[in-house]
Structures are given as structure tokens and as C-alpha cells.
Enzyme design. Structure first.
Site, PDB file in Angstrom:
ATOM      1  CG  HIS A 288     -82.363  31.717  25.861  1.00  0.00           C
ATOM      2  ND1 HIS A 288     -82.185  32.341  24.647  1.00  0.00           N
ATOM      3  CD2 HIS A 288     -81.729  30.521  25.750  1.00  0.00           C
ATOM      4  CE1 HIS A 288     -81.478  31.565  23.849  1.00  0.00           C
ATOM      5  NE2 HIS A 288     -81.198  30.450  24.483  1.00  0.00           N
TER       6      HIS A 288
ATOM      7  CB  SER B 262     -80.614  28.896  21.503  1.00  0.00           C
ATOM      8  OG  SER B 262     -79.531  29.357  22.266  1.00  0.00           O
TER       9      SER B 262
END
Length: 509
Positions: free
Chosen positions: A482, A369
Site C-alpha cells: 500500500h 486509497s
């Protein structure tokens, strides 16, 4: 004729959400259920998304926080009081531009927390307030408490979700991240805040009944166990994961602090590898956390433990932008790739200087991320790392703005620009701008349903490196999002780790 299902119609943003898929015109609504008639009826309308609810002790009223939008969702939300007997909602919002994080009944009044986002943007730490419903008077309390509410200490070993807020008697109990720990606190209506837990680690969830506290925690480099708080002492009362300590090698992080060039203290850690020998040189890997407003701590991270078990020194720190040290430390808006990059590079220098068993010619870097963004940024600004693994990354702030579930508001808030207000600034902070400078062999790991940092971010950087003749590989996990490293399918998580270790072994051993 049966309706077709192989297409989506979108007419608002965000139209999808990480972990939820397409969300266009879908809202989390509040309903009431009549036990006698077994009738269900909505309290909130079809455009309102309910983000938080709590009920009064007598059950006759409910507080809820809701974000109502059509076309474009904005960050400010509203606070409402629903009266079940009158069957009506009253808007209690005290400020036109405010983001409420919680609202609870305490001793006949309402205590809430949130921020107006004016000074530090969407990541601004919330403040506590008291609301007297009878007079609509709002009074701030505990103005010196500059910390987030919630747990932002990184771990890939948490199971499920736990309670993070609880009212018991005249207190509101909550978890807050302090430096590298997540600890349990409580606050009363006077604004007095007490810290209840003190051991290094993470309080992941808790419950309180008549002052008796139990919590799920990551303590003493163990996996999650249940603890009872007896006075100020923590008593472990479960043994679910004790076998890991007995049957597996666990590397314990060694903490040190250094000052940046401008005098800012930074915390960092080094983990020694399995079968460590003091007079031997070892390859090392720099791990970079996501967020950026999260934090590393002294808790069990499976990925790090695996790398240590495979013979690597693992290094990690909390650079500026991290949580746990107040708004000013966490605020790197418009500065991505500057002070945070400098902190990370100085940390590596400090670690090499302090630990002579680190082979400075065999160092890799990885992160996910924001950590993936920083990995992409690093390989475009230095050749000191011999291999890189970029996970669920960001490579281009312009494309992220227009494709992801949070892009249109996160990019503007964090980079202080949009593609129209300052295209060049977004491009300057984009790792892809510097892809022609990269020489580091890089593995990209991404999920095809990651709508937080969309797959196109990895594809762009991968393509750029291949175009410029750099060794690169892209691994795409289907059906994952994610959260692959934390809650992905077991076989996918295993394959991910094999890819990471294999890539580092190839270039660092």
C-alpha cells in the site's frame, strides 16, 4: 524430511498485514533481558500484541499497551504496568471499551490518551487523562482539545521515522494536525496545552532535552531539514536538500477558502505549472488524499511537483472527512460518496471560477486509497473528467470487508454496515455499482502485496470498465504494498509516475 514452506495456514483475522505479510499467530511481544545472566524472558504472552511501551525514569517499571486476542482481533486494547523487581504486570485499564494511543510517566503520575470510540468510531480524536497509580483514580484533562495526536499531513518525500512523543521535565511533547499543518505541542498535568511551532508546514519528528527542542520538518515548500526551536522562532540548522530549491522548479500552492452549500468552510489549493503564462489555458488534475482522515497541506509533494513541471495545474483540497478540524468535520461514517463528493465537485467549480487559466474541458482526477475510492466513485457519477488514475483503490465494500487486513472492522465502522446487517447499503456506497455509467478512460495502479486495499479491488473495477467498453488499463507492481508511492522501490516509483503522466498526457494534451 525438510518441512515445506510453500503454503500458509491461517485460523484468525487479521491473518495478514500490509507491509508485514502473513501475521497469523505472530505477535509483537515484550521481553526483558538480564545483563548479568544474559537471559531473555517474555513479559507478555503469545497472544498479546504490544502496541506502545514507555519506561519510568528509574527504569524499574514499564507502561505498555497491549491487544490480546484469539481468532478475531478487536479494536479495544489494555494498559499495563510492569514491575521489573516483582516481575509482574498489573492491568491498569480503566474502561472496558477503550483504545489507548499513548501512556507515559510524568512527574510521578501517568498521563495517557485515547478514546472509547463511542461517538465517532475508530477515528475518534483521543482525549488526555491523568492516572494516579496509587489510588487508580482517572481524571480527564484538556477536554476542549479536539484534535488528533500525530501527523496526518500528506507527503511522499519523508525519509524514515522520527520520534512523535517525548517526556521532558513536567511536560509531554507531541505532534498534532491542525487544519493543514502538523505542529508541535506540549501538555502538563494540569491539562494546559501550549502550541510551540507556528510556521506553515509539517513537524515530522522531534526530540527535547531540558527544554531544548530540535525537529525534522517540511517547511517553506522545502524537503526535510533539521530545525532548532529558539523561543518561538524556528532556526534551520541543516542544508541537506537545499539543492532542490536551487536546481529544480518548485510550484507553490495558492490557498483559497470557500463555503459549501450548507456553510461549511473548505480549504483548497491550486499549483501553477512550469513556465506559466497568465493568458494561456492549461490542463488540470484534481488530487484526492487518502484516509479519509488525513490532510493536505503546504508541503513538498513530489507527485504534484512532477505534474506541475509537466505542464499541469494541480488542484487539491481537504473535504469533509479530512483531519485537522475536529471530530465532527472528520466524521463521514455512512456518508462516503455524498458530502465528500459534493465538496470536491464544488471545489473544482470554485477553482475554475477563480483561475481562468484552467481549461475546464481538460481536467483529470487521481487519488490513492480513499482517494482511489473517490476516483472510482467520481467516474461513476460524472463525465466532467477526461481521464482518471485510480491508485490502491476501493471499488467494492463487500469484498473489502472479507479480504483486507482492516476490512472487517474498518468497513463496519466507516460504512455503518456489514454484508449481513445491510448488504444494500454497502453496495450503494461501492463504486462498482455505478461502473456501467462510466465513460472516463481510467488507469488503475495497484500493488500485489497491498493487503490494506487488496489487488482484487482494482481488478474488479478494471474488469467492469473493460466489460462495458470503457478504455482502461491496469498496472500491477510486484513485491510492493500500500506504500508504493511513499516507500516503494525507486525504479517502481519512477515507473508509477511515468504511467500516471503518460495516461494524462494521452487524454488531456
Amino acid at each position: 524430511m525438510k518441512e515445506e514452506k510453500d503454503y500458509e495456514v491461517v485460523d484468525e483475522i487479521p491473518f495478514w498485514a500490509n507491509g508485514s505479510g502473513f501475521t497469523n499467530k505472530k505477535r509483537l511481544r515484550l521481553f526483558k533481558y538480564n545483563i548479568q545472566t544474559q537471559q531473555i524472558s517474555p513479559i507478555t504472552d503469545e497472544y498479546s500484541n504490544v502496541e506502545y511501551i514507555s519506561d519510568s525514569p528509574d527504569g524499574n517499571t514499564v507502561l505498555y499497551v497491549s491487544n490480546t486476542f484469539k481468532d478475531v482481533m478487536k479494536m479495544p486494547n489494555d494498559l499495563y504496568l510492569y514491575d521489573a523487581q516483582k516481575d509482574e504486570s498489573i492491568k491498569l485499564t480503566h474502561h472496558d471499551h477503550f483504545m489507548y494511543e499513548l501512556a507515559e510517566f510524568v512527574d510521578g503520575k501517568v498521563i495517557f490518551a485515547g478514546s472509547d470510540m463511542r461517538r465517532y468510531g475508530i477515528n475518534e480524536n483521543p482525549q488526555f487523562y491523568i492516572l494516579d497509580i496509587s489510588s487508580n483514580r482517572v481524571e480527564p484533562i484538556a477536554p476542549d482539545f479536539d484534535a488528533s495526536i500525530g501527523n496526518s499531513v500528506n507527503s511522499d518525500c519523508r525519509f524514515g521515522r522520527n520520534r512523535a512523543i517525548k517526556i521532558d521535565g513536567k511536560y509531554l511533547y507531541f505532534v498534532s494536525t491542525q487544519w493543514h499543518d502538523a505542529q508541535l505541542f506540549r501538555i502538563d498535568l494540569s491539562g494546559k496545552i501550549e502550541q510551540l511551532t507556528f510556521e506553515t508546514g509539517s513537524v515530522d519528528g522531534f526530540d527535547v532535552v531540558n527544554g531544548q527542542v530540535f525537529f525534522v520538518g517540511l517547511r517553506n515548500m522545502k524537503l526535510q531539514e533539521i530545525y532548532e526551536l529558539v523561543g518561538k522562532q524556528e532556526k534551520q540548522i541543516s542544508q541537506f536538500n537545499e539543492w532542490v530549491q536551487k536546481e529544480r522548479y518548485t510550484s507553490r500552492p495558492e490557498r483559497f477558502t470557500f463555503n459549501t452549500k450548507d456553510g461549511t468552510p473548505i480549504e483548497g489549493w491550486v499549483m501553477k505549472p512550469f513556465n506559466f503564462e497568465p493568458d494561456k489555458k492549461y490542463p488540470a488534475i484534481l488530487e484526492i488524499h487518502g484516509g479519509p482522515k488525513t490532510a493536505y497541506g503546504e508541503v513538498f509533494m513530489h507527485e504534484m511537483q512532477l505534474l506541475a513541471s509537466e505542464g499541469y495545474v494541480v488542484m487539491f483540497c481537504n473535504p469533509r472527512g479530512s483531519d485537522g478540524r475536529g471530530n465532527q468535520f472528520a466524521d463521514i461514517r455512512g456518508k462516503y460518496g455524498t458530502v465528500d463528493y459534493e465538496d470536491l465537485m464544488q471545489f473544482v467549480d470554485e477553482a475554475i471560477a477563480r483561475y481562468d487559466f484552467i481549461d475546464e474541458n481538460r481536467i483529470g482526477v487521481t487519488g490513492g486509497s480513499y482517494g482511489g475510492f473517490m476516483t472510482n466513485w467520481i467516474i461513476g457519477h460524472t463525465d466532467r473528467f477526461k481521464a482518471a488514475v485510480s491508485q490502491r483503490s476501493i471499488s467494492n465494500w463487500i469484498s473489502k470487508f472479507g479480504t483486507t487486513d482492516i476490512g472487517y472492522f474498518f468497513v463496519e465502522d466507516q460504512q455503518l454496515a456489514t454484508p449481513w446487517s445491510d448488504f444494500e447499503k454497502l453496495w450503494w456506497h461501492s463504486p462498482m455499482k455505478y461502473a456501467d455509467k462510466v465513460k472516463t478512460p481510467t488507469l488503475f495502479i495497484h500493488s500485489d502485496e497491498d493487503y490494506r486495499c487488496w489487488l482484487v479491488e482494482a481488478i474488479q473495477m478494471f474488469t467492469s470498465l473493460k466489460y462495458h467498453g470503457v478504455e482502461a488499463k491496469l498496472v500491477i507492481f510486484k513485491g510492493e504494498n500500500h506504500e508504493l508511492s511513499r516507500s516503494g522501490k525507486p525504479l517502481h516509483r519512477l515507473r508509477r509516475l511515468k504511467e500516471i503522466v503518460g495516461w494524462f498526457d494521452k487524454y488531456l494534451k
